[in-house]
Design a protein around this motif. Structure first.
Motif, short mmCIF file in Angstrom:
data_model
loop_
_atom_site.label_atom_id
_atom_site.label_comp_id
_atom_site.label_asym_id
_atom_site.label_seq_id
_atom_site.Cartn_x
_atom_site.Cartn_y
_atom_site.Cartn_z
N ARG A 11 0.82 -1.23 0.00
CA ARG A 11 0.00 0.00 0.00
C ARG A 11 0.85 1.27 0.00
NH1 ARG A 11 -3.24 -3.32 3.34
NH2 ARG A 11 -2.37 -2.45 5.24
N VAL A 12 2.16 1.16 0.20
CA VAL A 12 3.03 2.33 0.16
C VAL A 12 3.13 2.80 -1.29
CG1 VAL A 12 5.37 3.18 0.59
CG2 VAL A 12 4.33 1.54 2.18
N PRO A 13 2.79 4.06 -1.58
CA PRO A 13 2.71 4.53 -2.97
C PRO A 13 4.02 4.39 -3.76
CG PRO A 13 1.73 6.14 -1.47
CD PRO A 13 2.37 5.09 -0.63
N GLN A 14 5.16 4.49 -3.12
CA GLN A 14 6.44 4.43 -3.82
C GLN A 14 6.86 3.00 -4.18
OE1 GLN A 14 5.86 6.03 -0.94
NE2 GLN A 14 6.20 8.18 -1.41
N ILE A 15 6.13 2.00 -3.74
CA ILE A 15 6.48 0.59 -4.01
C ILE A 15 5.58 0.07 -5.12
CG2 ILE A 15 6.53 -1.74 -3.05
CD1 ILE A 15 7.31 -0.46 -0.38
N ALA A 16 6.22 -0.42 -6.19
CA ALA A 16 5.47 -0.90 -7.36
C ALA A 16 4.71 -2.19 -7.05
CB ALA A 16 6.41 -1.12 -8.54
N TYR A 17 5.35 -3.16 -6.41
CA TYR A 17 4.69 -4.40 -6.02
C TYR A 17 5.52 -5.12 -4.98
CZ TYR A 17 7.82 -5.94 -9.76
OH TYR A 17 8.90 -6.13 -10.56
N THR A 18 4.89 -6.04 -4.31
CA THR A 18 5.56 -6.86 -3.31
C THR A 18 5.31 -8.32 -3.65
OG1 THR A 18 3.66 -6.93 -1.83
CG2 THR A 18 5.25 -5.16 -1.47
N GLY A 19 6.09 -9.17 -3.05
CA GLY A 19 5.89 -10.60 -3.27
C GLY A 19 6.24 -11.37 -2.01
N MET A 20 5.75 -12.59 -1.98
CA MET A 20 6.03 -13.48 -0.84
C MET A 20 6.68 -14.74 -1.36
SD MET A 20 4.50 -12.26 2.06
CE MET A 20 4.20 -13.72 3.02
N TRP A 21 7.63 -15.28 -0.61
CA TRP A 21 8.17 -16.59 -0.92
C TRP A 21 8.71 -17.20 0.36
CZ3 TRP A 21 13.32 -18.51 -1.11
CH2 TRP A 21 14.30 -17.59 -0.81
N VAL A 22 8.78 -18.51 0.37
CA VAL A 22 9.27 -19.24 1.54
C VAL A 22 10.16 -20.37 1.07
CG1 VAL A 22 7.28 -20.80 1.65
CG2 VAL A 22 8.57 -20.32 3.71
N GLN A 23 11.15 -20.68 1.88
CA GLN A 23 12.05 -21.80 1.60
C GLN A 23 12.10 -22.66 2.85
OE1 GLN A 23 15.94 -20.55 0.39
NE2 GLN A 23 16.83 -22.55 0.68
N LEU A 24 11.76 -23.93 2.71
CA LEU A 24 11.75 -24.87 3.83
C LEU A 24 12.69 -26.03 3.55
CD1 LEU A 24 7.88 -25.17 4.22
CD2 LEU A 24 9.40 -23.73 5.58
N PHE A 25 13.23 -26.58 4.59
CA PHE A 25 14.02 -27.80 4.50
C PHE A 25 13.29 -28.86 5.31
CE2 PHE A 25 16.85 -24.18 4.14
CZ PHE A 25 17.50 -24.46 2.96
N GLN A 26 12.62 -29.78 4.61
CA GLN A 26 11.76 -30.75 5.26
C GLN A 26 11.90 -32.12 4.64
OE1 GLN A 26 9.49 -30.12 7.82
NE2 GLN A 26 10.36 -28.08 7.94
N ARG A 27 11.38 -33.11 5.33
CA ARG A 27 11.20 -34.44 4.77
C ARG A 27 9.75 -34.56 4.35
NH1 ARG A 27 14.64 -38.88 8.06
NH2 ARG A 27 16.62 -37.79 7.88
N MET A 28 9.50 -35.24 3.24
CA MET A 28 8.15 -35.45 2.76
C MET A 28 7.79 -36.92 2.98
SD MET A 28 7.28 -32.48 1.67
CE MET A 28 5.82 -32.76 0.71
N VAL A 29 6.53 -37.17 3.30
CA VAL A 29 6.04 -38.54 3.47
C VAL A 29 4.83 -38.71 2.57
CG1 VAL A 29 5.11 -40.23 5.08
CG2 VAL A 29 6.81 -38.58 5.87
N TYR A 30 4.84 -39.78 1.76
CA TYR A 30 3.71 -40.08 0.88
C TYR A 30 3.53 -41.58 0.83
CZ TYR A 30 0.74 -40.41 -3.23
OH TYR A 30 -0.28 -40.69 -4.10
N GLN A 31 2.36 -42.03 1.20
CA GLN A 31 2.01 -43.45 1.23
C GLN A 31 3.08 -44.29 1.94
OE1 GLN A 31 1.10 -44.61 -2.82
NE2 GLN A 31 -0.89 -43.60 -2.73
N GLY A 32 3.54 -43.78 3.07
CA GLY A 32 4.50 -44.50 3.88
C GLY A 32 5.95 -44.34 3.45
N ASN A 33 6.21 -43.71 2.32
CA ASN A 33 7.57 -43.47 1.85
C ASN A 33 8.03 -42.10 2.31
OD1 ASN A 33 7.81 -45.92 0.29
ND2 ASN A 33 6.34 -44.98 -1.11
#
Length: 65
Positions: A11-33
């Motif tokens: 909403r700050v007039p001098q800023i053209a746009y903003t963005g969001m991003w996230v980086q995670l370090f995780q283990r994934m589990v799918y169907q027991g794997n």
């Protein structure tokens, strides 16, 4: 940063746009794997506007609902 923080910054007039991003370090589990620890990235539709670069293959993000 939370989404509400990014929205307030946008909403700050001098800023053209903003963005969001996230980086995670995780283990994934799918169907027991279970994976080893992997890097998971998540971003909104302004990621490439802010980071720059070129997508060489595949497709880009579609705007979510």
């Amino acid at each position: 940063m939370r989404r509400t923080d990014a929205e307030a910054v946008a909403r700050v007039p001098q800023i053209a746009y903003t963005g969001m991003w996230v980086q995670l370090f995780q283990r994934m589990v799918y169907q027991g794997n279970r994976t080893q620890t992997i890097t998971i990235f998540g971003a909104d539709d302004h990621y490439m506007d802010i980071q720059g670069g070129t997508l060489l293959r595949g497709r880009f993000f579609t705007k979510g609902s």
